[in-house]
Design a protein around this motif. Structure first.
Motif, PDB file in Angstrom:
ATOM      1  N   GLY A 116       0.785  -1.230   0.000  1.00  0.00           N
ATOM      2  CA  GLY A 116       0.000   0.000   0.000  1.00  0.00           C
ATOM      3  C   GLY A 116       0.816   1.279   0.000  1.00  0.00           C
ATOM      4  N   ARG A 117       2.141   1.162   0.069  1.00  0.00           N
ATOM      5  CA  ARG A 117       3.011   2.339   0.043  1.00  0.00           C
ATOM      6  C   ARG A 117       3.542   2.545  -1.376  1.00  0.00           C
ATOM      7  N   PHE A 118       3.893   3.803  -1.647  1.00  0.00           N
ATOM      8  CA  PHE A 118       4.356   4.122  -2.989  1.00  0.00           C
ATOM      9  C   PHE A 118       5.534   5.087  -2.949  1.00  0.00           C
ATOM     10  N   ASP A 119       6.410   4.958  -3.942  1.00  0.00           N
ATOM     11  CA  ASP A 119       7.463   5.936  -4.185  1.00  0.00           C
ATOM     12  C   ASP A 119       6.930   6.873  -5.261  1.00  0.00           C
ATOM     13  N   ILE A 120       6.936   8.165  -4.957  1.00  0.00           N
ATOM     14  CA  ILE A 120       6.334   9.150  -5.848  1.00  0.00           C
ATOM     15  C   ILE A 120       7.394  10.154  -6.271  1.00  0.00           C
ATOM     16  N   GLN A 121       7.628  10.246  -7.581  1.00  0.00           N
ATOM     17  CA  GLN A 121       8.573  11.232  -8.110  1.00  0.00           C
ATOM     18  C   GLN A 121       7.790  12.459  -8.541  1.00  0.00           C
ATOM     19  N   LEU A 122       8.280  13.629  -8.098  1.00  0.00           N
ATOM     20  CA  LEU A 122       7.598  14.888  -8.398  1.00  0.00           C
ATOM     21  C   LEU A 122       8.303  15.632  -9.528  1.00  0.00           C
ATOM     22  N   ALA A 123       7.636  16.649 -10.026  1.00  0.00           N
ATOM     23  CA  ALA A 123       8.155  17.439 -11.146  1.00  0.00           C
ATOM     24  C   ALA A 123       9.473  18.122 -10.812  1.00  0.00           C
ATOM     25  N   ASN A 124       9.727  18.425  -9.543  1.00  0.00           N
ATOM     26  CA  ASN A 124      10.990  19.082  -9.174  1.00  0.00           C
ATOM     27  C   ASN A 124      12.145  18.099  -9.028  1.00  0.00           C
ATOM     28  N   GLY A 125      11.909  16.809  -9.300  1.00  0.00           N
ATOM     29  CA  GLY A 125      12.960  15.797  -9.236  1.00  0.00           C
ATOM     30  C   GLY A 125      13.036  15.059  -7.912  1.00  0.00           C
ATOM     31  N   PHE A 136      -5.737   3.711  -3.266  1.00  0.00           N
ATOM     32  CA  PHE A 136      -5.547   3.717  -4.712  1.00  0.00           C
ATOM     33  C   PHE A 136      -4.321   4.552  -5.040  1.00  0.00           C
ATOM     34  N   PRO A 137      -3.462   4.053  -5.916  1.00  0.00           N
ATOM     35  CA  PRO A 137      -2.287   4.853  -6.266  1.00  0.00           C
ATOM     36  C   PRO A 137      -2.702   6.069  -7.089  1.00  0.00           C
ATOM     37  N   PRO A 138      -2.125   7.228  -6.802  1.00  0.00           N
ATOM     38  CA  PRO A 138      -2.432   8.399  -7.608  1.00  0.00           C
ATOM     39  C   PRO A 138      -1.811   8.262  -8.995  1.00  0.00           C
ATOM     40  N   LYS A 139      -2.370   8.957  -9.943  1.00  0.00           N
ATOM     41  CA  LYS A 139      -1.905   8.874 -11.334  1.00  0.00           C
ATOM     42  C   LYS A 139      -0.873   9.970 -11.616  1.00  0.00           C
ATOM     43  N   PRO A 140       0.071   9.705 -12.515  1.00  0.00           N
ATOM     44  CA  PRO A 140       0.984  10.771 -12.943  1.00  0.00           C
ATOM     45  C   PRO A 140       0.210  11.955 -13.517  1.00  0.00           C
ATOM     46  N   GLY A 141       0.716  13.149 -13.239  1.00  0.00           N
ATOM     47  CA  GLY A 141       0.051  14.376 -13.678  1.00  0.00           C
ATOM     48  C   GLY A 141      -0.862  14.989 -12.633  1.00  0.00           C
ATOM     49  N   VAL A 142      -1.159  14.233 -11.579  1.00  0.00           N
ATOM     50  CA  VAL A 142      -2.032  14.726 -10.508  1.00  0.00           C
ATOM     51  C   VAL A 142      -1.241  15.679  -9.614  1.00  0.00           C
ATOM     52  N   GLY A 143      -1.883  16.726  -9.153  1.00  0.00           N
ATOM     53  CA  GLY A 143      -1.239  17.682  -8.258  1.00  0.00           C
ATOM     54  C   GLY A 143      -1.132  17.157  -6.840  1.00  0.00           C
ATOM     55  N   VAL A 144      -0.049  17.524  -6.172  1.00  0.00           N
ATOM     56  CA  VAL A 144       0.160  17.156  -4.773  1.00  0.00           C
ATOM     57  C   VAL A 144       0.651  18.375  -4.005  1.00  0.00           C
ATOM     58  N   THR A 145       0.406  18.349  -2.720  1.00  0.00           N
ATOM     59  CA  THR A 145       0.925  19.365  -1.818  1.00  0.00           C
ATOM     60  C   THR A 145       1.625  18.657  -0.680  1.00  0.00           C
ATOM     61  N   LEU A 156       1.696  14.387   2.709  1.00  0.00           N
ATOM     62  CA  LEU A 156       1.475  14.490   1.278  1.00  0.00           C
ATOM     63  C   LEU A 156      -0.026  14.472   1.036  1.00  0.00           C
ATOM     64  N   SER A 157      -0.521  15.516   0.387  1.00  0.00           N
ATOM     65  CA  SER A 157      -1.941  15.577   0.039  1.00  0.00           C
ATOM     66  C   SER A 157      -2.066  15.421  -1.464  1.00  0.00           C
ATOM     67  N   VAL A 158      -2.714  14.353  -1.874  1.00  0.00           N
ATOM     68  CA  VAL A 158      -2.976  14.111  -3.280  1.00  0.00           C
ATOM     69  C   VAL A 158      -4.378  14.629  -3.562  1.00  0.00           C
ATOM     70  N   THR A 159      -4.542  15.347  -4.665  1.00  0.00           N
ATOM     71  CA  THR A 159      -5.851  15.892  -5.019  1.00  0.00           C
ATOM     72  C   THR A 159      -6.887  14.776  -5.030  1.00  0.00           C
ATOM     73  N   GLY A 160      -7.948  14.968  -4.260  1.00  0.00           N
ATOM     74  CA  GLY A 160      -9.040  14.009  -4.224  1.00  0.00           C
ATOM     75  C   GLY A 160      -8.864  12.880  -3.224  1.00  0.00           C
ATOM     76  N   GLN A 161      -7.770  12.845  -2.468  1.00  0.00           N
ATOM     77  CA  GLN A 161      -7.554  11.795  -1.474  1.00  0.00           C
ATOM     78  C   GLN A 161      -7.160  12.427  -0.140  1.00  0.00           C
ATOM     79  N   ARG A 162      -7.184  11.622   0.899  1.00  0.00           N
ATOM     80  CA  ARG A 162      -6.767  12.095   2.214  1.00  0.00           C
ATOM     81  C   ARG A 162      -5.251  12.258   2.237  1.00  0.00           C
ATOM     82  N   SER A 163      -4.740  13.076   3.142  1.00  0.00           N
ATOM     83  CA  SER A 163      -3.292  13.252   3.249  1.00  0.00           C
ATOM     84  C   SER A 163      -2.687  12.089   4.021  1.00  0.00           C
ATOM     85  N   VAL A 164      -1.419  11.778   3.703  1.00  0.00           N
ATOM     86  CA  VAL A 164      -0.723  10.686   4.365  1.00  0.00           C
ATOM     87  C   VAL A 164       0.663  11.157   4.769  1.00  0.00           C
TER      88      VAL A 164
END
Length: 170
Positions: A116-125, A136-145, A156-164
């Motif tokens: 259930g854990r994921f490695d997430i690469q962001l636009a800043n590298g 559910f794994p977030p899709k590439p192109g989705v915004g995160v904060t 990490l807050s993924v658009t449309g999901q709870r923060s983790v």
């Protein structure tokens, strides 16, 4: 008890003295020229101080960064264990450029070793690993904060999901 009070009073003044000593003398020389009386003498003072500052900058003895560059560099280091306050000298000016939140987009995502854990690469590298399972794994192109959380962690807050909870791994 008196020794503790004296030591407590000495520590802030020692830190302030250290910040003054860390400041380049070429900057102080320019500001000191304001006190010189007489137009010709003040101009000579400014010319001498400006020449010294330009020489220090050209030789790399002094580096000058604007606020935008400092914030961008702090965003690049956001989530790493390297304290940026040491990199940029600390103090009030450093606190004014503190980065507490980062917004980006997901470039790539891969399952981590734990379920259930994921490695997430962001636009800043940067690459972050979730510390809590995501349904559910977030899709590439989705915004995160990303935000600083309590006790030195990050959320990490993924658009449309709870923060983790998350941590930066690269």
């Amino acid at each position: 008890m008196k020794l503790l009070i004296i030591l407590a009073a000495w520590v802030p003044s020692a830190a302030a003295a250290q910040r003054v000593e860390d400041r380049p003398k070429s900057i102080d020389e320019i500001t000191a020229c304001r006190q010189v009386h007489g137009d010709a003498a003040r101009l000579r003072c400014y010319d001498h101080a400006a020449e010294a500052l330009a020489g220090a900058r050209a030789s790399g003895d002094i580096l000058i960064l604007d606020r935008k560059t400092v914030v961008a560099r702090k965003q690049q280091h956001f989530g790493l264990s390297t304290p940026t306050s040491e990199m940029f000298g600390g103090g009030d000016a450093d606190k004014a450029t503190e980065v507490r939140q980062l917004a980006s987009k997901i470039i790539a995502i891969a399952p981590a070793k734990a379920y259930g854990r994921f490695d997430i690469q962001l636009a800043n590298g940067s690459v972050w690993q979730t510390l809590e399972a995501l349904p559910f794994p977030p899709k590439p192109g989705v915004g995160v904060t990303l935000q600083k959380a309590a006790m030195g962690g990050y959320r990490l807050s993924v658009t449309g999901q709870r923060s983790v909870l998350t941590k930066r791994i690269r």
